[in-house]
Enzyme design. Sequence first.
Site, mmCIF file in Angstrom:
data_model
loop_
_atom_site.group_PDB
_atom_site.id
_atom_site.type_symbol
_atom_site.label_atom_id
_atom_site.label_comp_id
_atom_site.label_asym_id
_atom_site.label_seq_id
_atom_site.Cartn_x
_atom_site.Cartn_y
_atom_site.Cartn_z
ATOM 1 N N ASN A 1 -23.031 23.357 28.448
ATOM 2 C CA ASN A 1 -24.440 25.025 28.042
ATOM 3 C C ASN A 1 -23.625 25.937 28.896
ATOM 4 O O ASN A 1 -24.065 25.927 30.220
ATOM 5 C CB ASN A 1 -25.231 24.321 28.343
ATOM 6 C CG ASN A 1 -26.737 25.785 28.510
ATOM 7 O OD1 ASN A 1 -26.206 26.723 27.741
ATOM 8 N ND2 ASN A 1 -27.772 25.259 29.080
ATOM 9 N N TRP A 2 -23.203 27.056 28.520
ATOM 10 C CA TRP A 2 -22.782 28.055 29.130
ATOM 11 C C TRP A 2 -23.768 29.172 29.623
ATOM 12 O O TRP A 2 -23.656 29.987 30.691
ATOM 13 C CB TRP A 2 -21.876 29.079 27.841
ATOM 14 C CG TRP A 2 -20.326 28.693 27.618
ATOM 15 C CD1 TRP A 2 -19.865 27.279 27.917
ATOM 16 C CD2 TRP A 2 -18.725 28.837 26.786
ATOM 17 N NE1 TRP A 2 -18.605 26.655 26.951
ATOM 18 C CE2 TRP A 2 -18.478 27.529 26.697
ATOM 19 C CE3 TRP A 2 -18.901 30.266 25.940
ATOM 20 C CZ2 TRP A 2 -17.525 27.625 25.987
ATOM 21 C CZ3 TRP A 2 -17.791 30.175 25.501
ATOM 22 C CH2 TRP A 2 -16.727 28.727 25.040
ATOM 23 N N LYS A 3 -24.978 29.249 28.926
ATOM 24 C CA LYS A 3 -26.578 29.944 29.421
ATOM 25 C C LYS A 3 -26.143 31.437 29.274
ATOM 26 O O LYS A 3 -25.050 31.717 27.717
ATOM 27 C CB LYS A 3 -25.951 29.495 30.429
ATOM 28 C CG LYS A 3 -26.427 27.648 30.773
ATOM 29 C CD LYS A 3 -27.552 27.702 32.686
ATOM 30 C CE LYS A 3 -27.564 26.483 31.805
ATOM 31 N NZ LYS A 3 -28.147 25.856 33.581
ATOM 32 N N HIS B 1 -34.707 24.303 26.275
ATOM 33 C CA HIS B 1 -33.971 24.343 27.987
ATOM 34 C C HIS B 1 -35.405 24.140 28.880
ATOM 35 O O HIS B 1 -36.411 25.291 28.545
ATOM 36 C CB HIS B 1 -32.424 24.762 28.041
ATOM 37 C CG HIS B 1 -32.286 24.890 28.937
ATOM 38 N ND1 HIS B 1 -32.625 25.343 30.481
ATOM 39 C CD2 HIS B 1 -30.684 24.329 29.798
ATOM 40 C CE1 HIS B 1 -31.597 25.310 31.240
ATOM 41 N NE2 HIS B 1 -30.924 24.751 30.509
ATOM 42 N N GLU C 1 -35.267 26.120 31.340
ATOM 43 C CA GLU C 1 -35.144 28.008 31.360
ATOM 44 C C GLU C 1 -35.347 28.622 30.323
ATOM 45 O O GLU C 1 -36.514 30.065 30.203
ATOM 46 C CB GLU C 1 -33.869 28.467 31.750
ATOM 47 C CG GLU C 1 -32.923 27.841 32.982
ATOM 48 C CD GLU C 1 -31.835 27.563 32.831
ATOM 49 O OE1 GLU C 1 -30.854 28.023 32.482
ATOM 50 O OE2 GLU C 1 -31.356 27.102 33.749
ATOM 51 N N GLU D 1 -33.134 16.985 31.774
ATOM 52 C CA GLU D 1 -32.658 17.594 32.387
ATOM 53 C C GLU D 1 -33.828 17.477 33.739
ATOM 54 O O GLU D 1 -34.631 19.011 33.254
ATOM 55 C CB GLU D 1 -32.575 18.619 31.673
ATOM 56 C CG GLU D 1 -31.184 18.969 31.109
ATOM 57 C CD GLU D 1 -30.190 20.178 31.062
ATOM 58 O OE1 GLU D 1 -29.047 19.468 30.939
ATOM 59 O OE2 GLU D 1 -30.692 21.000 30.606
ATOM 60 N N GLY E 1 -28.212 23.996 38.638
ATOM 61 C CA GLY E 1 -27.906 24.567 38.850
ATOM 62 C C GLY E 1 -28.062 24.517 41.173
ATOM 63 O O GLY E 1 -27.450 25.239 41.459
ATOM 64 N N GLY F 1 -23.772 22.652 32.908
ATOM 65 C CA GLY F 1 -23.938 23.764 32.881
ATOM 66 C C GLY F 1 -22.991 24.151 33.662
ATOM 67 O O GLY F 1 -21.688 24.271 32.682
ATOM 68 N N GLY F 2 -23.055 24.825 34.618
ATOM 69 C CA GLY F 2 -21.992 25.530 36.016
ATOM 70 C C GLY F 2 -20.497 24.967 35.129
ATOM 71 O O GLY F 2 -19.555 25.911 35.182
#
Length: 271
Positions: free
Chosen positions: A18-20, A110, A112, A182, A188, A249-250
């Site tokens: 997931n590149w966000k 998600h 976020e 998650e 993160g 993610g990261g």
Amino acid sequence: MTTSTNGAFDRKPFIAGNWKMNMDHVQGITLLQKLAWTLSDAKHDYSRVEVAVFPPFTDLRGVQTLVQGDDLQVAYGGQDLSQFDSGAYTGDISGQFLNKLGCKYVLVGHSERRTIHNESDDVLNAKVKAAFKHGVTPVLCVGEGLEIRQAGTHVEHTLQQLRAGVAGLTNEQAAELVVAYEPVWAIGTGEVAGPEDAQEMCAAIRAELESLFGADVAAKTRLLYGGSVKANNAAAILQERDVDGVLVGGASLDPAEFANIVRFESHLVTD
Ligand SMILES: O=C(CO)COP(=O)(O)O
């Protein structure tokens, strides 16, 4: 994740990045090209481990062109979709458009989106259904925040999100669905849930799916863990019986690191 006696996984492992809100459309192409080269050099067998990326919407057309042009086996998807088909919904993206761009998957709910955009369980259920309606497989994200984890009600909290998200799905849809656990406190933060935490929740999710849709369906639904997954912790998490993949993610922004996660089988402990 279960390894059967012949060494094959019951459910195809799924490694997703997931590149966000990172990587413009030029950077995104470079990242995907580097990932594809790294995996090709390592002779990655995509039939054993599925690989998917979730770039920003503005990258998707470029990603489609690269995947088609170079005949890559990497799947891709959107990070969100509208619950509506089309109309006066400024800024939203229809599942129809994602399908047309060749998206196989879409993230729904998600943390976020739940927190920053206040997406409710009802809206997320409508988004899950919209994804199926437009031929895109939803990856429903669920998970608790730190306070809930500390209060010890994390399993019930997460299962409530799950029940709301899958309400009204057919058995066929539930089997195709992907669920990503998650825990918000692990996203993160560098704080990764232990493999046993990931397993505890994925087992509870599978048991809940079994009670809702039956054992045959629950045996097919793929369950992912996400939250500070890196190459050095992925294999241990993926070895757990009910964990079928990871949502990264990261670390998915670094092609060498992400490729190492994809190649987790080479780090598996065998006895
Ligand atoms: O939110 C995540 C993936 O969707 C996890 O992010 P990190 O891997 O950066 O913790």
